[in-house]
Design a protein around this motif. Structure first.
Motif, short mmCIF file in Angstrom:
data_model
loop_
_atom_site.label_atom_id
_atom_site.label_comp_id
_atom_site.label_asym_id
_atom_site.label_seq_id
_atom_site.Cartn_x
_atom_site.Cartn_y
_atom_site.Cartn_z
N MET A 48 -8.14 -0.62 0.40
CA MET A 48 -7.13 -1.63 0.10
C MET A 48 -6.84 -2.53 1.31
O MET A 48 -6.54 -3.70 1.15
CB MET A 48 -5.81 -0.98 -0.35
N PHE A 49 -6.87 -1.94 2.50
CA PHE A 49 -6.35 -2.69 3.64
C PHE A 49 -7.33 -2.91 4.79
O PHE A 49 -6.94 -3.39 5.84
CB PHE A 49 -5.09 -2.01 4.18
N PHE A 82 -4.16 10.64 -6.70
CA PHE A 82 -4.58 9.94 -7.92
C PHE A 82 -5.54 10.85 -8.67
O PHE A 82 -6.66 11.10 -8.19
CB PHE A 82 -5.23 8.60 -7.58
N ILE A 84 2.74 3.08 7.38
CA ILE A 84 3.50 4.23 6.89
C ILE A 84 2.56 5.19 6.15
O ILE A 84 1.78 4.76 5.30
CB ILE A 84 4.64 3.78 5.95
N LEU A 136 11.48 2.61 -1.13
CA LEU A 136 11.41 2.80 -2.58
C LEU A 136 12.76 2.56 -3.23
O LEU A 136 12.85 2.28 -4.41
CB LEU A 136 10.91 4.21 -2.92
N ARG A 168 4.35 -1.44 5.93
CA ARG A 168 3.91 -0.47 4.91
C ARG A 168 2.52 0.10 5.21
O ARG A 168 2.24 1.25 4.93
CB ARG A 168 3.91 -1.12 3.52
N MET A 206 2.26 2.64 -0.01
CA MET A 206 1.08 2.14 0.72
C MET A 206 1.09 0.62 0.84
O MET A 206 0.25 0.04 1.52
CB MET A 206 -0.19 2.55 -0.02
N GLY A 207 2.00 -0.04 0.13
CA GLY A 207 2.06 -1.50 0.20
C GLY A 207 1.25 -2.16 -0.90
O GLY A 207 0.94 -3.35 -0.81
N VAL A 208 0.87 -1.38 -1.93
CA VAL A 208 0.12 -1.96 -3.05
C VAL A 208 1.13 -2.38 -4.12
O VAL A 208 2.05 -1.62 -4.43
CB VAL A 208 -0.84 -0.89 -3.65
N LEU A 223 1.57 4.37 -4.50
CA LEU A 223 0.99 3.03 -4.40
C LEU A 223 1.94 2.08 -3.69
O LEU A 223 1.56 1.33 -2.80
CB LEU A 223 0.69 2.47 -5.81
N GLU A 224 3.22 2.14 -4.11
CA GLU A 224 4.23 1.24 -3.53
C GLU A 224 4.40 1.50 -2.03
O GLU A 224 4.50 0.56 -1.25
CB GLU A 224 5.58 1.41 -4.24
#
Lengths: 245, 254
Positions: free
Chosen positions: B105-106, B90, B80, B50, B77, A123-125, A120-121
Motif C-alpha cells: 500500500m505504501f 485479513f 503507526i 479510530l 498513520r 494503516m491509513g487505508v 485498514l483505517e
C-alpha cells in the motif's frame, strides 16, 4: 429520525467511497477479484433461472390465450416483453440482492466484527474506497449477466413454446420481431445500471456500519436483502415512470 | 514520544474518559492498565485516531494531531503499527500477503524485495516457513506474532497493542510480551500496551498508567506498583490470587 440519520450516513459513505483512492495496482487486482466473486460466480444461477422462467412465461401465456382469434405470435411477443422489460432486469436483480447482497454484507460485516476494517483505517487505508469502490466498478459488468438472462429467457420460451406444441418456430420468431421498440432495451439497461449501484452500495452500508458480533452479521445480511429489494422495486417504479410513461 | 493533554471522550451522555493527561516515552513499553470498562481501549482508539475525542490534545513528537494536515496525518498513520486484540489479520489473505499488505500500500518496492522483508520480520517473530498458510490454519499465539510482524514491517515509530495476551496460555503470553519489549528497545519506538494482565505488568511494564472509571489515578514504574499506597492500584494488583499469595508468603517470611 433514525431513517434520516441512516440516509445521511449512506451518502457520507458514498462520498468517502469515491475519494482517498487506494493504490492503482492494488485497486485493479481488487476489481478483477470482485468481478469474479460477484458477477462471474452468479452466471450459473442467472442462466438457470433465466432459461426456466422464460419457459414458464411462455407456457403460462400459451395456456391462457385459448381464444382462436388471438394470433399465436402473441405468445412470443408477451414472452419477449415480459423478459426484456421486467423479468431479466428486475426479477434477477432481486435474486441477486439475496445472493450478492448478502455476500457483500456478511463479508464486510465479518471484517467489521474481527477489527479488520479498523486495521485498514489504522494503516491509513481508506477502508470504504478499498472495500466498496471495487464492488461498484465490478458491478458495471452486471448488465452482461442481465443480457444473458434476456437471451436465455427468450430461448427457454422458444424451447417450451415450440417443443411443447403451443406455437410453431416461425410463429415464435415472427412474434419476437413484432413491434420491437429498441428503446425498451435502453430502458432495461438503464435500470440495470441503477440496480447494480444499489446492489453494490446498500449491502455494503449494512455491513460497514453494523455493530455487534456474529449473530448481528446474520441480522444485517437479512436486513440488507430486505432494503436492497425495496430500493430496487422503488427505483424500478420511478425509472419506469420517467422513461416509459 | 506521545503526549495527551486533558483527553475527554463520551458516548452520548456517558463520559468514558474524564480529562486524562500523560506522556508515553520513546524507547519504553508504556502500559495502560485498569479493570474492564475503565476506558483503556477507548483511550487507545482515541490515540490511533479510530475515535475522535470530544476534548483534549494528542501530540506525536510535540505535534498535535488536530493541527496536522491530511498529508501529515497520512504520514503519521504510516508510522503507526497496531496489534489488535484478535489479531485482525485479513482472513482471505495468506500470512505473506497479510504482512506484505502495508508494504504494497505504501511503498514502491519490487515484489522480491517485499518478500525478503516479509521473511525478515517473520524470522524476527520466530515464525519462519508459514508464508503460504492462511490465518485460520495457525494457532492464536502464532496469529498474534503474525500481527506483530505486520505491525513492524514498515518500521513504525509507534507501536500500539490492545490486550496482546488475551486468550493465550501463560507461556505464549510471555513470548509475546518479550517480543514486544525487544522490538521496542531494538527499534527505539514508542510502544503503548493496553492490558489488564498483571503478568504483562511484571514482564514489560516500564511505564505504567492506571485508569479507573475514565480517570488516570496512578502513574509509575514496575517497581513503584508494589510500593504504592494507592488503594485502587493495590486492589487491582492483589485481585490476582498469585500476587496475593506471593504477598502473604513475603509477609510471613518477614
Amino acid at each position: 429520525m433514525k431513517y434520516l440519520e441512516d440516509i445521511g450516513s449512506y451518502f457520507l459513505m458514498l462520498r468517502r467511497t469515491f475519494s482517498g483512492f487506494t493504490k492503482g495496482d492494488v485497486l485493479r487486482e481488487l476489481i478483477f477479484k470482485e468481478i469474479d466473486d460477484l458477477v462471474m460466480s452468479s452466471l450459473g444461477i442467472v442462466s438457470f433461472i433465466g432459461f426456466f422462467v422464460g419457459g414458464v412465461i411462455t407456457l403460462q401465456t400459451a395456456l391462457n390465450l385459448t381464444d382462436p382469434i388471438i394470433p399465436k405470435e402473441l405468445v412470443a411477443f408477451a414472452t419477449r416483453q415480459s423478459i426484456i422489460l421486467e423479468f431479466a432486469p428486475t426479477f434477477i436483480s432481486i435474486i441477486m440482492a439475496g445472493k450478492v447482497g448478502s455476500f457483500i454484507t456478511s463479508s464486510i460485516g465479518s471484517m467489521r466484527v474481527t477489527e479488520q476494517i479498523d486495521a485498514l483505517e489504522v494503516m491509513g487505508v481508506n477502508s470504504l474506497n478499498y472495500l466498496v469502490f471495487p464492488k461498484v466498478i465490478a458491478l458495471l459488468t452486471y448488465p452482461f449477466l442481465i443480457a444473458i438472462a434476456m437471451f436465455l429467457g427468450i430461448f427457454g420460451g422458444l424451447i417450451a413454446g415450440v417443443y411443447g406444441g403451443f406455437v410453431s418456430l416461425d410463429e415464435f420468431i415472427r412474434g419476437l420481431q413484432e413491434d420491437f421498440i429498441p428503446f425498451h432495451l435502453v430502458y432495461a439497461f438503464v435500470k440495470t445500471y441503477v440496480f447494480a449501484f444499489i446492489l453494490a452500495t446498500v449491502p455494503a452500508w449494512h455491513g460497514y456500519y453494523m455493530k455487534g458480533g456474529a449473530l448481528e452479521v446474520g441480522k444485517a445480511s437479512t436486513k440488507s436483502f430486505v432494503w436492497t429489494s425495496v430500493l430496487i422495486i422503488l427505483a424500478n417504479y420511478i425509472i419506469t415512470q420517467l422513461l416509459l410513461s | 514520544m506521545i503526549a495527551i493533554d486533558n483527553l475527554k471522550m463520551q458516548f452520548g451522555s456517558e463520559e468514558i474518559l474524564k480529562g486524562i493527561s500523560t506522556v508515553f516515552e520513546q524507547g519504553k513499553t508504556n502500559l495502560i492498565i485498569g479493570q474492564s470498562g475503565s476506558g483503556k481501549s477507548v483511550m487507545l482508539k482515541c490515540l490511533i485516531g479510530l475515535l475522535k475525542p470530544v476534548a483534549g490534545t494528542i501530540s506525536y513528537h510535540n505535534k498535535p494531531t488536530d493541527q496536522m494536515n491530511l498529508v501529515q496525518q497520512r504520514i503519521l498513520r504510516e508510522n503507526i503499527g497496531m496489534l489488535f486484540q484478535g489479531g485482525a489479520l485479513f482472513d482471505s489473505m495468506t500470512i505473506e500477503e497479510n504482512i506484505m499488505f502495508p508494504l504494497r500500500m505504501f511503498s514502491d518496492q519490487s515484489t522480491p524485495k517485499m518478500i525478503s522483508r516479509v521473511n525478515e520480520v517473520l524470522n524476527r517473530v520466530n515464525l519462519d516457513g508459514v508464508n503460504n498458510k492462511f490465518p485460520a490454519e495457525i494457532s492464536g499465539g502464532m496469529q498474534k506474532r503474525v500481527s506483530i510482524a505486520r505491525a513492524i514491517v514498515n518500521n513504525p515509530k509507534y507501536l500500539f497493542c490492545d490486550e496482546p495476551n488475551s486468550g493465550l496460555d501463560p507461556k505464549t503470553a510471555t513470548v509475546i510480551d518479550n517480543l514486544i519489549q525487544r522490538i521496542t528497545h531494538e527499534n527505539d519506538i514508542t510502544t503503548i500496551v493496553v492490558t489488564h494482565d498483571m503478568n504483562s505488568v511484571m514482564e514489560i511494564g516500564e511505564r505504567i498508567n492506571f485508569l479507573k472509571n475514565g480517570i488516570l489515578v496512578w502513574k509509575g514504574t514496575q517497581e513503584d506498583i508494589f510500593k504504592t499506597s494507592n488503594q485502587d492500584v493495590t486492589d487491582f494488583v492483589y485481585s490476582s490470587n498469585l500476587f496475593k499469595k506471593i504477598r502473604d508468603v513475603q509477609n510471613k517470611n518477614s
